[in-house]
Design an enzyme around this catalytic site. Structure first.
Site, PDB file in Angstrom:
ATOM      1  N   ASP B  19      14.525  50.873 -10.566  1.00 11.16           N
ATOM      2  CA  ASP B  19      13.874  49.662 -10.047  1.00 11.16           C
ATOM      3  C   ASP B  19      14.737  49.077  -8.937  1.00 11.16           C
ATOM      4  O   ASP B  19      15.912  49.400  -8.803  1.00 11.16           O
ATOM      5  CB  ASP B  19      13.699  48.634 -11.169  1.00 11.16           C
ATOM      6  CG  ASP B  19      12.907  47.421 -10.705  1.00 11.16           C
ATOM      7  OD1 ASP B  19      11.744  47.595 -10.296  1.00 11.16           O
ATOM      8  OD2 ASP B  19      13.453  46.309 -10.718  1.00 11.16           O
ATOM      9  N   SER B  20      14.127  48.188  -8.149  1.00  8.23           N
ATOM     10  CA  SER B  20      14.878  47.522  -7.094  1.00  8.23           C
ATOM     11  C   SER B  20      15.909  46.545  -7.652  1.00  8.23           C
ATOM     12  O   SER B  20      16.875  46.217  -6.970  1.00  8.23           O
ATOM     13  CB  SER B  20      13.916  46.774  -6.168  1.00  8.23           C
ATOM     14  OG  SER B  20      13.159  45.846  -6.907  1.00  8.23           O
ATOM     15  N   TYR B  51      12.534  45.044  -2.750  1.00  7.19           N
ATOM     16  CA  TYR B  51      11.817  46.041  -1.962  1.00  7.19           C
ATOM     17  C   TYR B  51      10.489  45.492  -1.429  1.00  7.19           C
ATOM     18  O   TYR B  51       9.939  46.016  -0.472  1.00  7.19           O
ATOM     19  CB  TYR B  51      11.504  47.274  -2.825  1.00  7.19           C
ATOM     20  CG  TYR B  51      12.685  48.162  -3.156  1.00  7.19           C
ATOM     21  CD1 TYR B  51      13.988  47.862  -2.731  1.00  7.19           C
ATOM     22  CD2 TYR B  51      12.495  49.327  -3.890  1.00  7.19           C
ATOM     23  CE1 TYR B  51      15.043  48.692  -3.056  1.00  7.19           C
ATOM     24  CE2 TYR B  51      13.553  50.166  -4.206  1.00  7.19           C
ATOM     25  CZ  TYR B  51      14.826  49.846  -3.792  1.00  7.19           C
ATOM     26  OH  TYR B  51      15.867  50.672  -4.105  1.00  7.19           O
ATOM     27  N   GLY B  52       9.976  44.440  -2.082  1.00  2.00           N
ATOM     28  CA  GLY B  52       8.616  43.983  -1.817  1.00  2.00           C
ATOM     29  C   GLY B  52       8.366  43.483  -0.413  1.00  2.00           C
ATOM     30  O   GLY B  52       7.232  43.437   0.045  1.00  2.00           O
ATOM     31  N   CYS B  82       9.392  50.016 -10.300  1.00  2.00           N
ATOM     32  CA  CYS B  82       9.070  49.079  -9.220  1.00  2.00           C
ATOM     33  C   CYS B  82       7.702  49.424  -8.633  1.00  2.00           C
ATOM     34  O   CYS B  82       7.473  50.554  -8.199  1.00  2.00           O
ATOM     35  CB  CYS B  82      10.154  49.179  -8.154  1.00  2.00           C
ATOM     36  SG  CYS B  82       9.799  48.297  -6.628  1.00  2.00           S
ATOM     37  N   ASN B  83       6.803  48.438  -8.626  1.00  2.00           N
ATOM     38  CA  ASN B  83       5.467  48.689  -8.073  1.00  2.00           C
ATOM     39  C   ASN B  83       5.521  49.058  -6.595  1.00  2.00           C
ATOM     40  O   ASN B  83       4.771  49.929  -6.143  1.00  2.00           O
ATOM     41  CB  ASN B  83       4.586  47.438  -8.227  1.00  2.00           C
ATOM     42  CG  ASN B  83       3.975  47.324  -9.604  1.00  2.00           C
ATOM     43  OD1 ASN B  83       2.871  47.770  -9.824  1.00  2.00           O
ATOM     44  ND2 ASN B  83       4.715  46.732 -10.533  1.00  2.00           N
ATOM     45  N   THR B  84       6.377  48.379  -5.823  1.00  3.11           N
ATOM     46  CA  THR B  84       6.426  48.659  -4.387  1.00  3.11           C
ATOM     47  C   THR B  84       6.866  50.096  -4.144  1.00  3.11           C
ATOM     48  O   THR B  84       6.261  50.819  -3.343  1.00  3.11           O
ATOM     49  CB  THR B  84       7.392  47.680  -3.686  1.00  3.11           C
ATOM     50  OG1 THR B  84       7.078  46.343  -4.080  1.00  3.11           O
ATOM     51  CG2 THR B  84       7.289  47.800  -2.180  1.00  3.11           C
ATOM     52  N   GLU B 162      12.772  35.010 -11.305  1.00  7.15           N
ATOM     53  CA  GLU B 162      14.221  35.216 -11.372  1.00  7.15           C
ATOM     54  C   GLU B 162      14.952  33.912 -11.673  1.00  7.15           C
ATOM     55  O   GLU B 162      16.019  33.913 -12.285  1.00  7.15           O
ATOM     56  CB  GLU B 162      14.731  35.829 -10.060  1.00  7.15           C
ATOM     57  CG  GLU B 162      14.152  37.216  -9.836  1.00  7.15           C
ATOM     58  CD  GLU B 162      15.025  38.125  -8.999  1.00  7.15           C
ATOM     59  OE1 GLU B 162      15.998  37.656  -8.384  1.00  7.15           O
ATOM     60  OE2 GLU B 162      14.715  39.338  -8.954  1.00  7.15           O
ATOM     61  N   CYS B 194       3.376  43.744 -10.250  1.00  3.76           N
ATOM     62  CA  CYS B 194       4.800  43.632  -9.910  1.00  3.76           C
ATOM     63  C   CYS B 194       5.517  43.375 -11.215  1.00  3.76           C
ATOM     64  O   CYS B 194       5.030  42.606 -12.055  1.00  3.76           O
ATOM     65  CB  CYS B 194       5.033  42.475  -8.919  1.00  3.76           C
ATOM     66  SG  CYS B 194       6.777  42.065  -8.657  1.00  3.76           S
ATOM     67  N   THR B 195       6.659  44.025 -11.404  1.00  5.42           N
ATOM     68  CA  THR B 195       7.348  43.942 -12.702  1.00  5.42           C
ATOM     69  C   THR B 195       7.819  42.540 -13.039  1.00  5.42           C
ATOM     70  O   THR B 195       8.135  42.259 -14.193  1.00  5.42           O
ATOM     71  CB  THR B 195       8.581  44.870 -12.713  1.00  5.42           C
ATOM     72  OG1 THR B 195       9.363  44.575 -11.566  1.00  5.42           O
ATOM     73  CG2 THR B 195       8.167  46.321 -12.713  1.00  5.42           C
ATOM     74  N   HIS B 196       7.908  41.660 -12.044  1.00  7.68           N
ATOM     75  CA  HIS B 196       8.322  40.287 -12.323  1.00  7.68           C
ATOM     76  C   HIS B 196       7.203  39.451 -12.931  1.00  7.68           C
ATOM     77  O   HIS B 196       7.462  38.459 -13.600  1.00  7.68           O
ATOM     78  CB  HIS B 196       8.767  39.596 -11.035  1.00  7.68           C
ATOM     79  CG  HIS B 196      10.128  39.996 -10.560  1.00  7.68           C
ATOM     80  ND1 HIS B 196      10.384  41.214 -10.000  1.00  7.68           N
ATOM     81  CD2 HIS B 196      11.304  39.324 -10.548  1.00  7.68           C
ATOM     82  CE1 HIS B 196      11.670  41.276  -9.663  1.00  7.68           C
ATOM     83  NE2 HIS B 196      12.248  40.148  -9.985  1.00  7.68           N
TER      84      HIS B 196
END
Lengths: 293, 293
Positions: B19-20, B51-52, B82-84, B162, B194-196
C-alpha cells in the site's frame, strides 16, 4: 560548481525556488512581483509531495536531491519555499552547497512574527513535520527571548487549499477545530507557517479576530533576498517551472497559488537523475552532500 | 525467482500486502482475520504517500519498485491494497511477475458493487487518481453491461481518516460536499473505493441513507484469496511490517486502520535499494519489469 555572483558577474543567474509541490508558488508569486527582472527556476517535487507528514530524514534527502539538481545551473540563490524542508534541511543544504546562498522561510517567518508581536505571544500554524521540528520556537526565541510560542499542526489546511475549499463552512470548521483550543488572550500574532495557508488567510483571520496580527514569510523573505538580487546580473524575468510528476494536476491547482496562470512545467525524473549520478559516482551518495562539487 | 505455491510446497510463503501508506491496513486487518494461520508481509510506501494525487506513470513505477522488493521473499501472493495502484498498475505488475498471483482491490470492489446493486446505479468514491483512471467503471461494466456508474473524487477523506476526524461536523460536511450533488434516486449502491474510506463509513452511510448499500473490497478479496491460501503451506500467522519512511507516524495512525496495535515496522530505504540494484544491473531498470528475474 557554484561561485557567488558579484555585480560584475557576466553570467545570468536565476533564483531557484524549491518546494514539495504547488504550495511554494505563493512564495514565487511574491518574489516575482518584487523582482520582475529576475529569472526564476521553480522546482516542485510533486512525485513525492507532501513533505509535511514525512520524517526529517526523508525530507532532508529529498531536499538534498533537489538542491543537487538545481545547483547544476548558474544560480544567484536557492530559496527553500517549503516550511517543512526549511525547518529540517537548511543546515545540511548549506553544508552541501557552501558557496550558494540558501534562504529558508522559517527565519523570515520568525522575524515577521517578532516584528508584529507586541506582547510576544505567538501562535505558529504548520505541518506535522514543521511542528515536530521545533524550528519556529527556536528561531523566534533566538530573536526575542521572552516570546511565548505555541505551535499547532493543521493537516487539513493543505488538502483544503489544494481543493480550493478556502471559504464556507468546511474550512471555517477546520479553522475552529485547530484554533479554538489554543487561542488565548496572550496570543497577539499568528504565523502562517506553511506555504498553503495564505490561501486560507480570510478563514483563519475570521477565527483569530481583528486584534491579532497574521503574518507569513513572504515580505521578510523579499527583503532578505533584495541584496542578492541587486548584486546579480539582471535577467529578463524568465520563469522555468519543473515538476517531478506529470504536470496536469500542478497546472490545474497551481494557478490559485501563484495568483496567475502557471508556465507549462517540464517534468524531470529526479529519482532517475539521482540514480544515474550515483551510478557515475560508483554507487556513492557523497555528491548529494557536496563532496563531488 | 517466483514459482507458484502448490499444496506440496515445503516453503513457507507469505502473502505480501502493498500500500502507499497506512490505508492498506484496513485490508490487512480483514485478511488476517480471515486467514489467521497465514504469514503476512505489509509494505507501506510512507516516504512517497499519497498515491491518490499522483500520475499513473509515477504510481506504476512506485508499485513496480515495491513488487520487485517484495518478490525477493517466497510469496504465495501479492495484494495491491491501494485502490489507486490497483487502478493503474496491475497490468504492468502482472507482466513483471508472471508467476506471482497478484490481486488488486478494484475488481473485488466492482464485484461487491454488482452483487449489491439491484438497479445497477453505482456510485464509486475514490482518490483523484482512481477516478481519473476509469478503472471502476471499466471493471463494473465488464460484470454488468447496463450498470450506470458514477465516480467522485473525495480528497479530504484521506486526511480526515488519518487525523481520526471520522465523526462530527467536519467529516459530515465533507461527506455532504462530495455526495449531495451526485446522489440521485438511480443510485442504490456506493463503493468505498479507497482503503481510507471504511473509517468514514458511518458518516458516509448517514449521508447516503438506509436504502443504499455501501460496499468495499475486503470481503470479496478474502474470497478471491481463499484458494491461494488453501494451496499454500500454512504459516504461523506472522506479520512483518515494512515502511519506507521512519515508522513513528505510521505506528501512531496505523492502529485505527488495523483495528489493533501495529507490529513495530522495519524501515527500508526502497529508493536506495532500487538504485543499488540498478547499479548492479549496469544502469538498467529492466529488473523492475521482470527482465532480470
Amino acid at each position: 560548481m557554484h561561485s557567488t555572483a558579484a555585480s560584475t558577474d557576466p553570467v545570468r543567474r536565476a533564483i531557484a525556488v524549491f518546494d514539495s509541490g504547488v504550495g511554494g508558488l505563493t512564495v514565487l508569486g511574491a518574489l516575482r512581483e518584487a523582482f520582475p527582472g529576475t529569472d526564476f527556476v521553480y522546482l516542485g517535487d510533486t512525485a513525492r509531495v507532501p513533505y509535511g507528514t514525512k520524517s526529517a530524514g526523508v525530507v532532508t534527502r529529498y531536499a538534498l536531491e533537489a538542491a543537487w539538481y538545481l545547483s547544476q545551473r548558474p544560480l544567484a540563490a536557492l530559496v527553500v519555499a517549503c516550511n517543512t524542508a526549511s525547518a529540517v534541511a537548511i543546515p545540511d543544504l548549506r553544508r552541501a552547497h557552501p558557496d550558494l546562498p540558501i534562504f529558508g522561510v522559517v527565519e523570515p517567518g520568525a522575524r515577521a512574527a517578532v516584528a508584529a508581536s507586541q506582547r510576544g505571544g505567538i501562535l505558529v500554524l504548520g505541518t506535522e513535520g514543521t511542528v515536530a521540528s521545533g524550528a519556529y520556537p527556536r528561531a523566534i526565541s533566538a530573536l526575542r527571548q521572552d516570546a511565548a510560542v505555541r505551535v499547532v499542526a493543521c493537516p487539513l489546511f493543505v488538502p483544503l487549499a489544494e481543493e480550493g475549499l478556502v471559504s464556507g463552512p468546511i474550512p471555517e470548521l477546520a479553522a475552529s477545530h485547530y484554533l479554538d483550543g489554543v487561542l488565548d488572550d496572550s496570543i497577539d500574532t499568528v504565523v502562517l507557517g506553511c506555504t498553503h495557508y495564505p490561501l486560507l488567510r480570510d478563514v483563519i483571520a475570521a477565527r483569530t479576530g481583528p486584534h491579532r496580527r497574521i503574518v507569513d514569510s513572504a515580505a521578510p523573505l523579499v527583503e532578505e533576498l533584495r541584496p542578492r538580487v541587486d548584486q546579480t546580473s539582471p535577467g529578463q524575468g524568465d520563469l522555468t517551472v519543473l515538476t517531478t510528476d506529470h504536470p496536469t494536476r500542478f497546472l490545474r491547482i497551481g494557478r490559485r497559488f501563484l495568483g496567475s496562470p502557471v508556465t507549462e512545467p517540464t517534468r524531470i525524473d529526479l529519482e532517475a537523475l539521482v540514480a544515474e549520478e550515483r551510478r557515475r559516482q560508483g554507487g556513492s551518495d557523497a555528491f548529494l552532500l557536496g563532496a563531488a562539487a
